[in-house]
Design an enzyme around this catalytic site. Structure first.
Site, PDB file in Angstrom:
ATOM      1  N   LYS A  14      -7.112  -4.948  -2.970  1.00  0.00           N
ATOM      2  CA  LYS A  14      -7.842  -5.455  -1.807  1.00  0.00           C
ATOM      3  C   LYS A  14      -8.794  -4.381  -1.277  1.00  0.00           C
ATOM      4  CE  LYS A  14      -3.966  -4.260   1.292  1.00  0.00           C
ATOM      5  NZ  LYS A  14      -4.647  -3.337   2.208  1.00  0.00           N
ATOM      6  N   CYS A  38      -1.990  -2.908   7.791  1.00  0.00           N
ATOM      7  CA  CYS A  38      -1.903  -3.769   6.610  1.00  0.00           C
ATOM      8  C   CYS A  38      -0.605  -4.564   6.537  1.00  0.00           C
ATOM      9  CB  CYS A  38      -2.096  -2.935   5.345  1.00  0.00           C
ATOM     10  SG  CYS A  38      -3.746  -2.174   5.278  1.00  0.00           S
ATOM     11  N   ASP A  82       0.788  -1.240   0.000  1.00  0.00           N
ATOM     12  CA  ASP A  82       0.000   0.000   0.000  1.00  0.00           C
ATOM     13  C   ASP A  82       0.823   1.295   0.000  1.00  0.00           C
ATOM     14  OD1 ASP A  82      -1.936  -1.917   0.209  1.00  0.00           O
ATOM     15  OD2 ASP A  82      -2.760  -1.224   2.112  1.00  0.00           O
ATOM     16  N   HIS A  93     -10.902   0.909  -2.617  1.00  0.00           N
ATOM     17  CA  HIS A  93     -12.203   0.983  -1.955  1.00  0.00           C
ATOM     18  C   HIS A  93     -13.266   1.669  -2.803  1.00  0.00           C
ATOM     19  CE1 HIS A  93     -10.460  -0.526   1.659  1.00  0.00           C
ATOM     20  NE2 HIS A  93      -9.798   0.565   1.981  1.00  0.00           N
TER      21      HIS A  93
END
Length: 279
Positions: A148, A193, A30, A74
């Site tokens: 994800k 994460c 990320d 998202h």
């Protein structure tokens, strides 16, 4: 006989690179605009991980069979966003309830799963600039991208599973298919994460190294807790300057294994020649 022996050795020699190749993946978690300075969920000093990650790639690219980048992805009304919940705010924790099929329900006729959820500012929305990787992060066409958190109703800290363990991202299968046995994990954020990804990697059977200076956390207290938990569960906490020695030890072990394996092809032709000579 000459032709058979010739092709025999061609076959044996062709297997040597596979024996010597390190079964190692480099996982970068990320490193996206939303988690960097100016982002809606900026991790303090998060930008400091980028030169460390880039240096590891440039120095040891040939040692990593796979390089994996995870990407928070998202929907705009994601359940982890504080903006989607009344009478609460970011950085508060709530409990989400799910049924047997992993579907969120409130109220639930029968609650099968309770999942703790930290609420966050809106971040890393699909196809937004905030969800993009930082421009200075080294990227290559061969990189594996794992997205994800795209299920609007469940978060996904780990690059392997969603937070309810209802579904997998596909990373485990990719690593298995590439015969990966060891992973090095870096990125953002250490206490969420990175922590969840490292913990799942260890539980799935991978030898796991967390590169501490290649990661930064949201908060000091949760980062300390994450490091303590990872170390107690057999995850190796290292600094980036120790990666080279570890990779060298993996290579040495592979060479030793290869040397043992090659004793058989050395002996078989000798035995065959003796048998033929005696006929």
């Amino acid at each position: 006989m000459f032709v058979s022996v010739r092709f025999y050795w061609i076959f044996i020699l062709s297997t040597i690179p596979a024996v010597l190749s390190e079964n190692v993946a480099f996982i970068i978690i990320d490193v996206q605009n939303c988690f960097l300075p100016g982002g809606s969920l900026a991790v303090t000093n998060g930008e400091e991980v980028i030169p460390i990650i880039n240096t590891l790639r440039s120095k040891y690219e040939n040692k990593f069979r796979l390089v994996v980048l995870s990407q928070d992805w998202h929907c705009s009304n994601h359940i982890s966003f504080a903006s989607q919940h009344n009478e609460t705010s970011a950085y508060n924790s709530i409990t989400l309830t799910y049924d047997d099929n992993g579907n969120i329900c409130d109220p639930c006729q029968t609650v099968a799963y309770n999942v703790s959820q930290m609420l966050w500012p809106d971040h890393c929305v699909i196809n937004s600039t905030s969800a993009e990787f930082d421009d200075t992060l080294t990227r290559k066409d061969s990189d594996v991208i794992i997205r994800k958190g795209f299920n609007c109703d469940v978060d996904s800290y780990s690059a392997f599973f969603d937070n309810g363990k209802f579904s997998q991202t596909g990373l485990h299968k990719i690593l298995q298919d590439a015969d990966i046995s060891t992973v090095f994990v870096t990125g953002l954020a250490l206490d969420y994460c990175v922590y969840y990804t490292s913990s799942d990697a260890k539980r799935l059977g991978y030898t796991t190294y967390l590169v501490k200076d290649g990661s930064r956390g949201v908060a000091n207290s949760t980062s300390v807790d994450a490091l303590t938990d990872m170390a107690s569960n057999g995850i190796n906490i290292i600094q980036s300057d120790g990666v080279g020695a570890i990779l060298e030890s993996i290579t040495s072990a592979a060479v030793s294994s290869c040397s043992f394996v090659l004793t058989i092809p050395l002996v078989i032709p000798m035995l065959a020649s003796w048998i033929i000579s005696g006929i």
